[in-house]
Design a protein around this motif. Structure first.
Motif, PDB file in Angstrom:
ATOM      1  N   ALA A 179       8.370  -1.427  81.534  1.00 15.76           N
ATOM      2  CA  ALA A 179       8.434  -0.270  82.433  1.00 15.76           C
ATOM      3  C   ALA A 179       7.112   0.477  82.430  1.00 15.76           C
ATOM      4  O   ALA A 179       6.627   0.928  83.480  1.00 15.76           O
ATOM      5  CB  ALA A 179       9.561   0.655  82.028  1.00 15.76           C
ATOM      6  N   LYS A 180       6.484   0.643  81.265  1.00 20.02           N
ATOM      7  CA  LYS A 180       5.193   1.327  81.184  1.00 20.02           C
ATOM      8  C   LYS A 180       4.102   0.510  81.877  1.00 20.02           C
ATOM      9  O   LYS A 180       3.224   1.065  82.541  1.00 20.02           O
ATOM     10  CB  LYS A 180       4.820   1.594  79.729  1.00 20.02           C
ATOM     11  N   ILE A 181       4.155  -0.815  81.736  1.00 19.19           N
ATOM     12  CA  ILE A 181       3.172  -1.672  82.400  1.00 19.19           C
ATOM     13  C   ILE A 181       3.327  -1.566  83.914  1.00 19.19           C
ATOM     14  O   ILE A 181       2.347  -1.432  84.651  1.00 19.19           O
ATOM     15  CB  ILE A 181       3.318  -3.139  81.947  1.00 19.19           C
ATOM     16  N   CYS A 182       4.569  -1.599  84.374  1.00 18.91           N
ATOM     17  CA  CYS A 182       4.816  -1.603  85.818  1.00 18.91           C
ATOM     18  C   CYS A 182       4.743  -0.202  86.431  1.00 18.91           C
ATOM     19  O   CYS A 182       4.738  -0.066  87.659  1.00 18.91           O
ATOM     20  CB  CYS A 182       6.172  -2.223  86.117  1.00 18.91           C
ATOM     21  N   SER A 183       4.701   0.816  85.623  1.00 18.77           N
ATOM     22  CA  SER A 183       4.702   2.176  86.181  1.00 18.77           C
ATOM     23  C   SER A 183       3.391   2.511  86.872  1.00 18.77           C
ATOM     24  O   SER A 183       3.331   3.418  87.702  1.00 18.77           O
ATOM     25  CB  SER A 183       4.999   3.207  85.088  1.00 18.77           C
ATOM     26  N   ASN A 184       2.323   1.817  86.566  1.00 27.91           N
ATOM     27  CA  ASN A 184       1.032   2.069  87.201  1.00 27.91           C
ATOM     28  C   ASN A 184       0.838   1.269  88.484  1.00 27.91           C
ATOM     29  O   ASN A 184      -0.203   1.401  89.130  1.00 27.91           O
ATOM     30  CB  ASN A 184      -0.110   1.772  86.222  1.00 27.91           C
ATOM     31  N   ILE A 185       1.767   0.444  88.843  1.00 29.32           N
ATOM     32  CA  ILE A 185       1.653  -0.345  90.071  1.00 29.32           C
ATOM     33  C   ILE A 185       1.989   0.551  91.246  1.00 29.32           C
ATOM     34  O   ILE A 185       3.004   1.238  91.271  1.00 29.32           O
ATOM     35  CB  ILE A 185       2.603  -1.562  90.049  1.00 29.32           C
ATOM     36  N   ARG A 186       1.069   0.558  92.216  1.00 32.55           N
ATOM     37  CA  ARG A 186       1.263   1.351  93.429  1.00 32.55           C
ATOM     38  C   ARG A 186       1.347   0.392  94.620  1.00 32.55           C
ATOM     39  O   ARG A 186       0.549  -0.541  94.738  1.00 32.55           O
ATOM     40  CB  ARG A 186       0.106   2.311  93.649  1.00 32.55           C
ATOM     41  N   VAL A 187       2.293   0.634  95.480  1.00 28.98           N
ATOM     42  CA  VAL A 187       2.472  -0.196  96.657  1.00 28.98           C
ATOM     43  C   VAL A 187       2.157   0.669  97.871  1.00 28.98           C
ATOM     44  O   VAL A 187       2.719   1.768  98.023  1.00 28.98           O
ATOM     45  CB  VAL A 187       3.900  -0.755  96.744  1.00 28.98           C
ATOM     46  N   ALA A 188       1.295   0.184  98.707  1.00 29.98           N
ATOM     47  CA  ALA A 188       0.928   0.910  99.925  1.00 29.98           C
ATOM     48  C   ALA A 188       1.188  -0.001 101.115  1.00 29.98           C
ATOM     49  O   ALA A 188       0.825  -1.180 101.103  1.00 29.98           O
ATOM     50  CB  ALA A 188      -0.536   1.347  99.875  1.00 29.98           C
ATOM     51  N   VAL A 189       1.746   0.526 102.124  1.00 30.23           N
ATOM     52  CA  VAL A 189       2.042  -0.239 103.338  1.00 30.23           C
ATOM     53  C   VAL A 189       1.106   0.276 104.419  1.00 30.23           C
ATOM     54  O   VAL A 189       1.074   1.474 104.719  1.00 30.23           O
ATOM     55  CB  VAL A 189       3.521  -0.061 103.741  1.00 30.23           C
TER      56      VAL A 189
END
Length: 151
Positions: free
Chosen positions: A137-147
Motif C-alpha cells: 500500500a505504501k509503495i502504491c500510494s505514490n502512483i498517480r494516474v492522470a487522464v
C-alpha cells in the motif's frame, strides 16, 4: 417459591401435551391436508355436454363413488391407522433422538473447534499478510494516474 411454582407449571404443561383432549370435529386444525385430500366425485368424473349417461347411472355412480371412498378410507384407517401411527411415532422419535443426541452436539463441537482454528488463522493472517499488504500500500500510494484527452 417462584422457581418451584414455575417448575410445577412446566411439569403440568409437559403432562398436558401427552394427555390433552383432542378435537374430534376439527381433525386438521393446521390445515396440512387441505389441498391434498379434497377429492370429490366432480373432481374425478365429469361428463361433457352432449355425452350424458342416464340420470339413474349418474346418481348411482355418484353414490357409489362417495360411499366407497368413505368406507374404504374408514376401513383402511381402522386396519392400518394404529400400526402406521406407531411407525410414524417411532420414526419421529428416532429423528428427534438423532437430532438431540447426535446432530446438535456435533454442530456445537464443530463450532467450538473451528473457533480455535479461526483464531489461529486470524493470527497468522495478521502476522504475515498485514505487513506485506501495508508495504504494498505504501509503495502504491505514490502512483498517480492522470487522464488526458488528445485531439
Amino acid at each position: 417459591m417462584a422457581e418451584e411454582h414455575g417448575e410445577l407449571e412446566e411439569r403440568i404443561i409437559t403432562k398436558d401435551q401427552h394427555t390433552k383432549e383432542i378435537d374430534l370435529v376439527n381433525r386438521d386444525p393446521k390445515h396440512i391436508n387441505e389441498d391434498v385430500v379434497k377429492v370429490d366425485f366432480e373432481d374425478v368424473i365429469a361428463e361433457p355436454v352432449g355425452t350424458y349417461s342416464f340420470d339413474g347411472v349418474w346418481k348411482t355412480s355418484y353414490t357409489t363413488f362417495t360411499v366407497s371412498k368413505y368406507w374404504c378410507y374408514r376401513l383402511l384407517s381402522a386396519v392400518l391407522g394404529i400400526p402406521l401411527a406407531v411407525i410414524w411415532g417411532f420414526l419421529f422419535a428416532l429423528i428427534s433422538f438423532c437430532h438431540i443426541w447426535a446432530v446438535v452436539p456435533c454442530i456445537k463441537s464443530y463450532l467450538i473447534e473451528i473457533q480455535c482454528v479461526s483464531r489461529i488463522y486470524s493470527l497468522c493472517i495478521h502476522t504475515f499478510c498485514d505487513p506485506l499488504f501495508e508495504a504494498l500500500a505504501k509503495i502504491c500510494s505514490n502512483i498517480r494516474v492522470a487522464v488526458r484527452k488528445e485531439i
